[in-house]
Design a protein around this motif. Structure first.
Motif, short mmCIF file in Angstrom:
data_model
loop_
_atom_site.label_atom_id
_atom_site.label_comp_id
_atom_site.label_asym_id
_atom_site.label_seq_id
_atom_site.Cartn_x
_atom_site.Cartn_y
_atom_site.Cartn_z
N GLN A 76 3.13 33.40 48.41
CA GLN A 76 2.23 32.49 47.69
C GLN A 76 3.03 31.53 46.81
N THR A 77 4.10 32.03 46.21
CA THR A 77 4.94 31.15 45.40
C THR A 77 5.65 30.13 46.28
N VAL A 120 4.57 28.88 49.08
CA VAL A 120 3.58 27.86 49.46
C VAL A 120 3.33 26.90 48.30
N SER A 121 3.27 27.42 47.08
CA SER A 121 3.06 26.55 45.92
C SER A 121 4.22 25.57 45.75
N LEU A 122 5.45 26.04 45.98
CA LEU A 122 6.61 25.17 45.85
C LEU A 122 6.65 24.12 46.95
N ALA A 173 3.93 22.93 48.38
CA ALA A 173 2.86 22.00 48.00
C ALA A 173 3.34 21.02 46.93
N ALA A 174 4.25 21.49 46.07
CA ALA A 174 4.77 20.61 45.02
C ALA A 174 5.82 19.64 45.54
N SER A 233 -4.52 27.42 52.31
CA SER A 233 -4.07 26.36 51.41
C SER A 233 -4.90 25.12 51.71
N ALA A 275 -2.61 19.76 50.55
CA ALA A 275 -1.45 20.28 49.83
C ALA A 275 -0.36 20.74 50.78
N VAL A 276 -0.67 21.63 51.70
CA VAL A 276 0.31 22.20 52.63
C VAL A 276 -0.31 22.27 54.01
#
Length: 292
Positions: free
Chosen positions: A227-228, A230-232, A234-235, A249, A253-254
């Motif tokens: 999950q982290t 994927v967040s990175l 997305a950023a 997601s 974003a992704v």
């Protein structure tokens, strides 16, 4: 003080008639009378009185009746619980799982098991494959959801899915417009990957696949959980390679894209101590067999 004496007292107190109570208990009247007398001797009090040939409870008997009923009820429940636990329908199932199992396998298995055996308490925790193997070897957990291969003869396994690697891209990335990608298209891209400590086999395999495709991945950030990662992604920090199924997601974003390369798939397996015959484990494996 014997449980059968308590049971005889309760039935006799409910009937207030020795003959009817003996019939309910499948005893002779003299046998029932001896049991009541033995209970009174154990307690040191009289529980019944006879007034004009009618059986009644003494004040001590009336007070004792409520506690005796509770003791008999709890004893009966204990027997029921023990027999239910022996069938694997009660107890606690200690299950550990890799994070990539949370997006499909885990909810499918737990949903089916909860419907079949609602009395079993589920003790759950996410955990790496290596840590699961150590706890399975020690008998400290009942079952794991982990990634093969493993080399542990005391642990039995059953493969439930074979999952591919997919590319995770920021939604605005130029490669996101393509339906499928060759791995070599990621050469030169910054990568966000699993930390090696959290899963050395996954980390090393991804790097090895990239090298086989003609490049060494430029890893600019690592994370212990998907999950982290994927967040990175997305950023916009980089791209990644993840084991499917991937976490949900937002499409803005992704995006996830399959690879055109014929890469080995990752086996997701149930694992348990090979020598275990715990009823709750047997029940879980039976449900898993139906779910997969």
């Amino acid at each position: 003080m014997e449980l059968r004496h308590l049971r005889s007292f309760v039935v006799t107190a409910e009937e207030l008639h020795v003959g009817r109570a003996a019939g309910r208990l499948h005893l002779t009247q003299p046998s029932l009378s001896r049991q009541i007398a033995a209970l009174e001797r154990d307690l040191g009090v009289e529980l019944f009185s006879r007034v004009r040939r009618r059986l009644g409870l003494t004040p001590a008997g009336e007070i004792f009746l409520a506690s005796a009923k509770d003791l008999v009820r709890r004893a009966d429940q204990a027997v029921t619980d023990a027999r239910t636990a022996e069938r694997g329908e009660l107890g606690t199932l200690r299950l550990r799982f890799v994070q990539s199992a949370t997006h499909d396998a885990l909810p499918r298995l737990l949903g089916a098991f909860r419907r079949a055996h609602p009395g079993v308490v589920l003790n759950l925790e996410t955990m790496t494959t290596l840590r699961q193997i150590a706890l399975l070897r020690a008998g400290e957990i009942d079952v794991g959801l982990l990634r093969l291969p493993i080399d542990e003869p005391t642990v039995a396994t059953r493969v439930i899915s074979r999952d591919p690697l997919v590319v995770a891209l920021p939604a605005g990335h130029p490669l996101a417009a393509r339906a499928r990608l060759p791995l070599r298209a990621l050469a030169g891209e910054p990568f966000v990957l699993y930390t090696r400590a959290s899963g050395p086999s996954v980390h090393d395999a991804i790097v090895g696949h990239c090298v086989a495709a003609g490049f060494t991945p430029r890893i600019i950030q690592e994370a212990a959980d998907v999950q982290t990662i994927v967040s990175l992604v997305a950023a916009g920090l980089g791209v990644s390679l993840l084991i499917a199924p991937t976490p949900p997601s937002a499409q803005d974003a992704v995006v996830y894209r399959p690879l055109t390369d014929r890469l080995p798939r990752w086996d997701l397996a149930l694992a348990w101590p090979a020598a275990s015959t715990a009823p709750v484990l047997v029940r879980f494996l039976a449900v898993a067999g139906e779910a997969y």
